[in-house]
Design a protein around this motif. Sequence first.
Motif, PDB file in Angstrom:
ATOM      1  N   MET A   1       0.823  -1.205   0.000  1.00 31.04           N
ATOM      2  CA  MET A   1       0.000   0.000   0.000  1.00 31.04           C
ATOM      3  C   MET A   1       0.854   1.251   0.000  1.00 31.04           C
ATOM      4  O   MET A   1       0.633   2.161  -0.781  1.00 31.04           O
ATOM      5  CB  MET A   1      -0.902   0.011   1.242  1.00 31.04           C
ATOM      6  N   HIS A   4       2.728   1.580  -3.284  1.00 32.26           N
ATOM      7  CA  HIS A   4       1.815   1.974  -4.343  1.00 32.26           C
ATOM      8  C   HIS A   4       1.477   3.450  -4.237  1.00 32.26           C
ATOM      9  O   HIS A   4       1.424   4.166  -5.242  1.00 32.26           O
ATOM     10  CB  HIS A   4       0.549   1.122  -4.272  1.00 32.26           C
ATOM     11  N   LEU A 212      -7.906  12.982 -14.538  1.00 40.93           N
ATOM     12  CA  LEU A 212      -8.946  13.494 -13.650  1.00 40.93           C
ATOM     13  C   LEU A 212     -10.311  12.892 -13.955  1.00 40.93           C
ATOM     14  O   LEU A 212     -11.335  13.424 -13.534  1.00 40.93           O
ATOM     15  CB  LEU A 212      -9.023  15.029 -13.763  1.00 40.93           C
ATOM     16  N   SER A 261      -8.143   9.280   4.225  1.00 41.51           N
ATOM     17  CA  SER A 261      -8.641   9.742   2.930  1.00 41.51           C
ATOM     18  C   SER A 261      -9.568  10.946   3.028  1.00 41.51           C
ATOM     19  O   SER A 261      -9.564  11.807   2.164  1.00 41.51           O
ATOM     20  CB  SER A 261      -9.336   8.601   2.202  1.00 41.51           C
ATOM     21  N   ALA A 262     -10.377  11.025   4.104  1.00 44.26           N
ATOM     22  CA  ALA A 262     -11.329  12.134   4.170  1.00 44.26           C
ATOM     23  C   ALA A 262     -10.614  13.475   4.299  1.00 44.26           C
ATOM     24  O   ALA A 262     -11.167  14.521   3.995  1.00 44.26           O
ATOM     25  CB  ALA A 262     -12.301  11.937   5.330  1.00 44.26           C
TER      26      ALA A 262
ATOM     27  N   VAL B 248     -14.136  10.392   1.052  1.00 42.45           N
ATOM     28  CA  VAL B 248     -13.140  11.173   0.311  1.00 42.45           C
ATOM     29  C   VAL B 248     -13.770  12.502  -0.082  1.00 42.45           C
ATOM     30  O   VAL B 248     -14.984  12.577  -0.258  1.00 42.45           O
ATOM     31  CB  VAL B 248     -12.632  10.456  -0.961  1.00 42.45           C
ATOM     32  N   THR B 252     -12.438  14.689  -5.321  1.00 39.35           N
ATOM     33  CA  THR B 252     -11.495  13.622  -5.675  1.00 39.35           C
ATOM     34  C   THR B 252     -11.696  13.192  -7.131  1.00 39.35           C
ATOM     35  O   THR B 252     -12.814  12.947  -7.557  1.00 39.35           O
ATOM     36  CB  THR B 252     -11.707  12.399  -4.753  1.00 39.35           C
ATOM     37  N   SER B 253     -10.607  13.150  -7.882  1.00 42.75           N
ATOM     38  CA  SER B 253     -10.755  12.814  -9.292  1.00 42.75           C
ATOM     39  C   SER B 253      -9.855  11.655  -9.704  1.00 42.75           C
ATOM     40  O   SER B 253      -9.758  11.323 -10.853  1.00 42.75           O
ATOM     41  CB  SER B 253     -10.447  14.044 -10.156  1.00 42.75           C
ATOM     42  N   ASN B 254      -9.190  11.039  -8.741  1.00 43.68           N
ATOM     43  CA  ASN B 254      -8.426   9.840  -9.077  1.00 43.68           C
ATOM     44  C   ASN B 254      -8.566   8.841  -7.946  1.00 43.68           C
ATOM     45  O   ASN B 254      -8.539   9.192  -6.776  1.00 43.68           O
ATOM     46  CB  ASN B 254      -6.969  10.179  -9.306  1.00 43.68           C
ATOM     47  N   ALA B 256      -7.015   5.519  -8.100  1.00 42.20           N
ATOM     48  CA  ALA B 256      -6.110   4.365  -8.224  1.00 42.20           C
ATOM     49  C   ALA B 256      -5.591   3.914  -6.868  1.00 42.20           C
ATOM     50  O   ALA B 256      -5.615   2.725  -6.546  1.00 42.20           O
ATOM     51  CB  ALA B 256      -4.950   4.722  -9.149  1.00 42.20           C
ATOM     52  N   VAL B 257      -5.136   4.869  -6.058  1.00 46.96           N
ATOM     53  CA  VAL B 257      -4.588   4.507  -4.758  1.00 46.96           C
ATOM     54  C   VAL B 257      -5.692   3.994  -3.831  1.00 46.96           C
ATOM     55  O   VAL B 257      -5.511   3.023  -3.094  1.00 46.96           O
ATOM     56  CB  VAL B 257      -3.867   5.723  -4.145  1.00 46.96           C
ATOM     57  N   LEU B 258      -6.855   4.638  -3.915  1.00 43.70           N
ATOM     58  CA  LEU B 258      -7.966   4.200  -3.061  1.00 43.70           C
ATOM     59  C   LEU B 258      -8.388   2.774  -3.422  1.00 43.70           C
ATOM     60  O   LEU B 258      -8.687   1.963  -2.538  1.00 43.70           O
ATOM     61  CB  LEU B 258      -9.141   5.165  -3.226  1.00 43.70           C
ATOM     62  N   ASP B 260      -6.484   0.469  -4.647  1.00 50.80           N
ATOM     63  CA  ASP B 260      -5.442  -0.392  -4.094  1.00 50.80           C
ATOM     64  C   ASP B 260      -5.653  -0.605  -2.591  1.00 50.80           C
ATOM     65  O   ASP B 260      -5.530  -1.709  -2.082  1.00 50.80           O
ATOM     66  CB  ASP B 260      -4.075   0.270  -4.360  1.00 50.80           C
ATOM     67  N   ASN B 261      -6.033   0.467  -1.900  1.00 51.33           N
ATOM     68  CA  ASN B 261      -6.284   0.358  -0.456  1.00 51.33           C
ATOM     69  C   ASN B 261      -7.487  -0.532  -0.158  1.00 51.33           C
ATOM     70  O   ASN B 261      -7.468  -1.319   0.785  1.00 51.33           O
ATOM     71  CB  ASN B 261      -6.559   1.742   0.151  1.00 51.33           C
ATOM     72  N   SER B 289      -6.870  -0.304 -13.595  1.00 53.09           N
ATOM     73  CA  SER B 289      -5.975  -0.903 -12.602  1.00 53.09           C
ATOM     74  C   SER B 289      -5.941  -2.423 -12.725  1.00 53.09           C
ATOM     75  O   SER B 289      -5.038  -3.064 -12.214  1.00 53.09           O
ATOM     76  CB  SER B 289      -6.428  -0.519 -11.195  1.00 53.09           C
TER      77      SER B 289
END
Lengths: 291, 450, 306
Positions: A1, A4, A212, A261-262, B248, B252-254, B256-258, B260-261, B289
């Motif tokens: 994680m 990444h 985006l 994240s928030a 989030v 938020t506009s991407n 990929a990491v989320l 993966d999480n 992904s």
Amino acid sequence: MLAHAILSGLVFGCYFTLVGLGLNLIFGVMRIVNLAHGDVVMLGAFAAFWLFALIGLHPLISSVIVLAAFALLGLPVYYLVVPRLLAARDSEMLSIILFFGVQQIIEALATIAFGTSERSIPGRVLGRGPLHVLGQTLPVAWIVSAAVSLLAVALVYLYLYRSRVGTLTRAVMVSRDEALASGIDVHRVSALAFAIGVALAGLAGVFSPFMLGSATPAMGGDVNLAAFAVIVIGSLGDPRGTMLGGLIYGVALMLMQTYMSAWANLLPNLLLIAVLLVRPTGLLGRQVRRA
Amino acid sequence: MLRRIVVCLLAIACVAGARGAWAQQSRPADERLGGCFDGYLDKAQTAQATAPQPGEPAAPAEIRIGHLHASSGPYASISMPVYLGLKLWVEQMNAGGGVMVKPFGRKLPLRLISYDDQSNPGTAATLTNQLITQDKIDLLIADSGSVLTAVSVPIAREHKMFLFDPTGTGAAFFSKDNPYIALLADPVSTVWPRFLWEFLKSDVAAAGLTRVAILYSTNDFTGTQAAAIRAALKAPGSPVQIVFDQGVPTSTSNYAVLIDNIAAAKPDVVLELGYVGNDIAFLRNLQESGTKFPMVFTLYPGIETSTLLKNAGQAGLSGVFSYVTALAYSYPPEVGMTLEQFRDSWEKSYAKSGVEFGWNAIAGYVTGLVLGQTLACTNSLAQLDVRKAVFSLSGKLKTLIGTFELNEQGAQIGELTPIGQIAPEGKDGIHFTVVYPPAMANGKPIFGTK
Amino acid sequence: MRRGVREFVTVALPLLAALALAPLVYSNELLLFNFIMFLILAQGLNAIYGFTGYLPFGYVGFFGAGAYGFALAVMHLDATPLPAMACAGVAALALGVVLTPLLRLSGAYFAIANLAAAQAVYQVISNPALQDITKGPYGVTLSSVFAPALSYGVALIILAATLILVAWLRNARFGLALQAIREDPVSAAMAGVAVVRGRTIAWLLSALIAGLAGGVFAWHISVFYPETAFDLSFSIFAIVFTLFGGAATQLGPILGVLLLYGLYNVIGITVPQYFQLIYGVLIVLLVLFLPDGLASLVTRRGFRVP
């Protein structure tokens, strides 16, 4: 994680360097804040979208067309507004208002022309399937966008540090008055920088549907906030600083998304403030603190 | 001394200028006031009273409908379709000679006054007041999206103006002590996901998929839905376990990491609740992904189907679960056009507008239908009579989105959307299979395709 | 100082009287309220930008802090509106104190850092983790204290206080010292002006004014979301109005608000389909052809603008 997050932060950060690059160049040379920057990015996105939707043009080809077209578009805009603006007493601050007006015009026209629905170009156009990099998987479209961004940064660097007009541009960056006094055609140098700045924003726009998700005429505001964070963290005026700012922004955003994240959008802002307070001109900037 | 006089004159000129600027607006209102009937005067007369004229006609020349929309800014993409859908209804009615207005026993033409608030809540507030106090509208419709609807709620209440709320689903708007609001097209956020959590706790859990991940955008609309789902899934005796639960920012506009999480939490089911832009970015990133989850649910494939299809593509949507709105499930309407007819009229009018056809377009049209039915059965245009008429439609009015049903606070609890799964159709199309509730289902869910 | 009194009487009093009487003849009282609010914000911005040259792009941060200061006092302390207004002022002042180090930055750096700070406050307040305190992204409802007439009156009082403050700044020693700092901080310091203390006071006053405007705004509209209270257009409008009228004067920002916000509403109501376009064109033309504001038309000819 963690791996990444850092890797995709770096890739994402490369793209955000491109987003900030044009804004930074214009500020560095003319000391004006192009608040309409995000809206130029939006126009770039729609240009790429329509070129793809109508004649199936590949975004990489579109990006060359957009670069040229936006640079040509930037020149008349420069001569229409910037010399007048720079003659004013507090042009740095006035520019914020002027370009707020420009932003309103662009968004209004874009809404009339394109409507309000989300638009994008399929990710597969830039290459199929996820790519494995250092044991992590990343979308091909991200890698392509980041590569184009790096190329753009390199070209801007070469322009500024390996060309004659670039040397003059840097002279204007350091001191507009002294450049003028030493016989540099400040307006020609500035007009070129402005055109390149607008073209870079357009280029960033071409790849925004991949980075985006989608584009709408209203996207400019969010793009601006990110671009401001990137260029201030780096340092206003220096493309290497923008690169550093972009990477820090990207990695910080992705780490926040991973662990809190928030609060993801909070960190870039706090980072910006912290950097400015510790080093008021950005991480690579020269010292010009007031009083 | 001279300066003092000049300054005073300037100040006066400013005030006078501001008043003069609106003279043009208030003139038609004054003319119309002369034509008001008694019951209406009681409620809507304001400080600008004009002397009643003798021999006034029984009916006004037109019914004035006040509305706000956002042509730009963050709410434009949900607001414009509602506006155009409503406008389509008004134009259709006027082409047919207007709508039946019961108190006058005849058809009257409609006049839609819709201002542009540019997604700015402060401007929306002023313009709402403008509609009520200056344009003297008969019926008031709020802008879409909770943030813009919110400012109109207290203003409407203060002026005792009944607020037709097309899609502002914020639960806080609806209270027992405010009779001046009803939600027309979207189910209120706390109720909307009911079929989803029931589905998760029954069929999905029975298939062995019990680990659920929730990823939501932190705004009123999706945050409230996430909270309702979370509460239902955590209720005692629930077979479901929440293994990931994160908000989030809406910008938020991407993802990929989320993604993966989320994958690291090894969920069976991923619920991503966001606005259109969030869902597009999530679904695109998910596909790019290469990550797979047995079940993925997002909101907008069923709400703005054609926008999502154009942006996320057939491959990006196939296998995804979503709400099945009237876009993909036909309810036989007793009032107004069917979905096909409405879609045809929309394409004819707005094909080049850049505003995609979708659920919000329907919501605007349904708002019009409710207005029309209200006018047909209200005893007068007094706002409490209007309210009574709107509530009398509850449980009876059947439109292309199903049965209109209000709770006592005015929140929409009918028109609940079933859960469906997307399958590819043809070269680049898709279709929905309804999988829940059983009474509406026309197929079985297929897990593990996403 | 006598000139300050005269300026207040000639400029501010007629304006206040007109605004106090306007609801009797014009019923879109919310529009009038918004005029008052922008008058307060423009003058508050004037206090920092006009007199010290710092342009707070994130001025809305104080406004939002005030709005939430008011809302939190009502929701959690069951405060009545007036004590809640005090909380609004305190919240904005506290934020002002926290952000005082930003004054070390100059020009665009300050403007952008201030914008980032306003965004940060918004992101904290709208975060769902603080739902129990601020109601997070779900917005607040203050219908228990809703009182449009009273809050209109309080807004007028705040405006009056703000105008007095600006009249004082323009004519008292302190204001002159501030303007000296704006023109040349080094020379001012050498002339014995306490540079840091002066601009800090102007900064906090400016924050307080915005906070009170935010508090009374929250009170007046009573149902709102974080997006509403932290809407960036509050900052931008206040800046545009102030600069258009002419900063560092009392009359300039007033004219800026009356004319430009008036025009904004006239355009919005008469030609809504081209609202944004016309307003954008207008702003560009104004900056290009009247860069130093309306006041410069008069001062250029050697007159003093109140």
